[in-house]
Design an enzyme around this catalytic site. Structure first.
Site, PDB file in Angstrom:
ATOM      1  N   ASP A   1       0.867  -1.184   0.000  1.00 59.00           N
ATOM      2  CA  ASP A   1       0.000   0.000   0.000  1.00 59.00           C
ATOM      3  C   ASP A   1       0.904   1.235   0.000  1.00 59.00           C
ATOM      4  O   ASP A   1       1.748   1.391   0.880  1.00 59.00           O
ATOM      5  CB  ASP A   1      -0.887  -0.021   1.250  1.00 59.00           C
ATOM      6  CG  ASP A   1      -1.944   1.073   1.231  1.00 59.00           C
ATOM      7  OD1 ASP A   1      -3.052   0.829   1.722  1.00 59.00           O
ATOM      8  OD2 ASP A   1      -1.656   2.182   0.749  1.00 59.00           O
TER       9      ASP A   1
ATOM     10  N   ASP B   1      -3.767   2.360  -5.316  1.00 58.19           N
ATOM     11  CA  ASP B   1      -2.424   2.309  -4.709  1.00 58.19           C
ATOM     12  C   ASP B   1      -2.167   1.041  -3.889  1.00 58.19           C
ATOM     13  O   ASP B   1      -1.296   1.029  -3.041  1.00 58.19           O
ATOM     14  CB  ASP B   1      -2.185   3.567  -3.854  1.00 58.19           C
ATOM     15  CG  ASP B   1      -2.817   3.469  -2.470  1.00 58.19           C
ATOM     16  OD1 ASP B   1      -3.857   2.790  -2.344  1.00 58.19           O
ATOM     17  OD2 ASP B   1      -2.272   4.060  -1.524  1.00 58.19           O
ATOM     18  N   GLU B   2      -2.930  -0.009  -4.162  1.00 55.91           N
ATOM     19  CA  GLU B   2      -2.788  -1.232  -3.355  1.00 55.91           C
ATOM     20  C   GLU B   2      -2.764  -2.465  -4.228  1.00 55.91           C
ATOM     21  O   GLU B   2      -3.510  -2.544  -5.206  1.00 55.91           O
ATOM     22  CB  GLU B   2      -4.043  -1.422  -2.498  1.00 55.91           C
ATOM     23  CG  GLU B   2      -4.032  -0.766  -1.178  1.00 55.91           C
ATOM     24  CD  GLU B   2      -5.364  -1.006  -0.486  1.00 55.91           C
ATOM     25  OE1 GLU B   2      -5.723  -2.168  -0.253  1.00 55.91           O
ATOM     26  OE2 GLU B   2      -6.044  -0.013  -0.211  1.00 55.91           O
TER      27      GLU B   2
HETATM   28  P1  TTP Z   1      -5.258   5.081   0.978  1.00 55.28           P
HETATM   29  O1  TTP Z   1      -4.233   4.039   0.666  1.00 55.28           O
HETATM   30  O2  TTP Z   1      -6.367   4.721   1.904  1.00 55.28           O
HETATM   31  O3  TTP Z   1      -4.548   6.362   1.622  1.00 55.28           O
HETATM   32  P2  TTP Z   1      -3.141   7.006   1.338  1.00 55.28           P
HETATM   33  O4  TTP Z   1      -2.335   6.210   0.368  1.00 55.28           O
HETATM   34  O5  TTP Z   1      -3.340   8.433   0.953  1.00 55.28           O
HETATM   35  O6  TTP Z   1      -2.463   7.004   2.749  1.00 55.28           O
HETATM   36  P3  TTP Z   1      -1.882   5.753   3.567  1.00 55.28           P
HETATM   37  O7  TTP Z   1      -0.423   6.058   3.753  1.00 55.28           O
HETATM   38  O8  TTP Z   1      -2.636   5.747   4.847  1.00 55.28           O
HETATM   39  O9  TTP Z   1      -2.109   4.526   2.736  1.00 55.28           O
HETATM   40  O10 TTP Z   1      -5.909   5.621  -0.350  1.00 55.28           O
HETATM   41  C1  TTP Z   1      -5.169   5.766  -1.555  1.00 55.28           C
HETATM   42  C2  TTP Z   1      -5.606   7.032  -2.271  1.00 55.28           C
HETATM   43  O11 TTP Z   1      -7.004   7.002  -2.495  1.00 55.28           O
HETATM   44  C3  TTP Z   1      -5.326   8.299  -1.495  1.00 55.28           C
HETATM   45  O12 TTP Z   1      -4.022   8.821  -1.704  1.00 55.28           O
HETATM   46  C4  TTP Z   1      -6.415   9.220  -1.958  1.00 55.28           C
HETATM   47  C5  TTP Z   1      -7.566   8.292  -2.351  1.00 55.28           C
HETATM   48  N1  TTP Z   1      -8.627   8.364  -1.313  1.00 55.28           N
HETATM   49  C6  TTP Z   1      -9.726   9.205  -1.518  1.00 55.28           C
HETATM   50  O13 TTP Z   1      -9.848   9.836  -2.574  1.00 55.28           O
HETATM   51  N2  TTP Z   1     -10.670   9.277  -0.535  1.00 55.28           N
HETATM   52  C7  TTP Z   1     -10.566   8.594   0.658  1.00 55.28           C
HETATM   53  O14 TTP Z   1     -11.448   8.714   1.535  1.00 55.28           O
HETATM   54  C8  TTP Z   1      -9.423   7.734   0.852  1.00 55.28           C
HETATM   55  C9  TTP Z   1      -9.284   6.948   2.124  1.00 55.28           C
HETATM   56  C10 TTP Z   1      -8.489   7.653  -0.151  1.00 55.28           C
HETATM   57 MG    MG Z   2      -2.131   4.153   0.564  1.00 51.93          MG
END
Ligand code: TTP
Ligand code: MG
Length: 366
Positions: free
Chosen positions: A17, A115-116
């Site tokens: 992730d 992103d996962e």
């Molecule tokens: P995530 O992997 O949940 O968040 P992240 O990568 O920003 O942070 P983390 O380090 O905690 O993993 O989500 C991936 C992307 O998806 C994030 O950069 C933006 C988008 N997203 C939204 O648009 N709305 C949301 O509510 C969430 C949780 C994520």
């Molecule tokens: Mg992320």
């Protein structure tokens, strides 16, 4: 009945992730933002804006800003933050490149969001001292090639790896040994399980179940009575029996690469040079697969965003670099009469077939 060797083998599943994905891409594009609180989402309009935070950098998280929070609240917490609107096109392009990079570590790959992804690296890890070594190598490549960081969870199954990847963010590696899964999960709140949202948490609370350990101590039939199939799903995950099936290799329909110029250009020499680089890149990618192509496409987007593509389908499947280059050159000629400046150029190879299939086809003719 004796189980086959592969069934018996404990699989090694990585969940990867990216950290603060959209915000990290923005920092990569504009390094002066590094170490600043960067918040991606709606326009805060000095605190009166509507809409929410999509994500924010870890620096912004120190101020209490979080995903899905009203943007006005985020502004209140961090008025000096750098508030940016999302550039989804850029994030998609970066995501695709990242996923292509990660796929090189295994052919058992499953992308689950922008992103996962999961990687089944059971075979790959045998070439490394430890799974952690492989995880470090992946983090290093991602940092070197894209300037991004990610967090990696490692365990024998998907749900546990997903939980693990979230526990040491950012840039973390969390490894759960196969015989320690239940004790690793026990103290965590039930909401850590993917698919256990507010509603299910409420139902579980009514049964005095708050942690995953509480689920482990609960009888399966009673949980199924209360929650139906979802109860069984949760119980299995809590007891380390979640799925370890990472989708088999996707059928690749096309391979493509493209480049957006910093400013719109009409210098055909520079365009040709860029195309040569794209040909080299796409051919390098092709060589990592067993794929042959039959159709070559040149895509051009002009400064006014009008987009055109021209294709040529060849008589035979092949994997030759020179043929890509000469076909692209020929296709480019067809655009020369347009006197418009170019914003983006791209190359696609499609009509793909696997080398093994091609051999079969050839022998069919013998
Ligand atoms: P995530 O992997 O949940 O968040 P992240 O990568 O920003 O942070 P983390 O380090 O905690 O993993 O989500 C991936 C992307 O998806 C994030 O950069 C933006 C988008 N997203 C939204 O648009 N709305 C949301 O509510 C969430 C949780 C994520
Ligand atoms: Mg992320």
């Amino acid at each position: 009945m004796p189980r086959s060797k592969t069934d018996e083998k404990t699989r090694t599943i990585f969940h990867i992730d990216l950290d603060a994905f959209y915000a990290s891409v923005e920092i990569q594009r504009n390094p002066s933002l590094k170490d600043k609180p960067v918040i991606i989402g709606a326009d805060p309009k000095s605190g009166t804006g509507r809409g929410v935070v999509m994500t924010c950098s870890y620096k912004a998280r120190e101020f209490g800003v979080r995903s899905a929070m009203p943007i006005s609240r985020a502004y209140g917490l961090c008025p000096d933050g750098v508030f940016l609107r999302p550039d989804m096109n850029l994030y998609r392009v970066v995501s695709r490149r990242v996923m292509e990079l990660l796929q090189q570590f295994t052919d058992r790959f499953q992308q689950t969001s922008i992103d996962e992804c999961f990687l089944d690296v059971t075979e790959t890890v045998s070439r490394y001292e430890t799974p952690r070594e492989l995880a470090l190598r992946i983090q290093r490549e991602l940092a070197e090639q894209e300037g991004l960081t990610c967090s990696i969870g490692i365990s024998p199954n998907k749900p546990v790896s997903k939980i693990a990847s979230d526990l040491n963010k950012p840039n973390g590696i969390t490894l759960v040994e196969p015989n320690k899964i239940r004790e690793f999960l026990a103290p965590l709140p039930v909401g850590r399980i993917s698919g256990v949202g507010a509603k299910t948490q409420e139902r579980l609370k009514e049964m005095n179940i708050k942690t995953i350990g509480d689920i482990q101590a609960f009888r399966l039939d009673k949980l199924v009575n209360a929650l139906g199939k979802h109860g069984e799903y949760i119980w299995k995950i809590a007891n380390g029996r979640g799925s370890n099936k990472v989708a088999e290799e996707r059928e690749v329909k096309s391979i493509s690469t493209e480049r957006t110029f910093e400013t719109d250009i009409d210098d055909f020499e520079l365009i040709s040079e860029t195309l040569d680089k794209l040909v080299t890149a796409i051919h390098k990618h092709l060589q990592k697969t067993t794929l042959f192509y039959k159709t070559v496409t040149l895509k051009i987007r002009f400064g006014d965003f009008s987009t055109f593509s021209k294709s040529k389908t060849l008589g035979i499947y092949n994997n030759d670099k020179g043929i890509i280059a000469s076909t692209i050159k020929m296709l480019l000629e067809r655009f020369k009469h347009k006197k418009k400046k170019i914003r983006l150029i791209g190359i696609q190879l499609s009509n793909l077939c696997k080398f093994e299939d091609r051999q079969k086809q050839l022998t069919n003719w013998l």
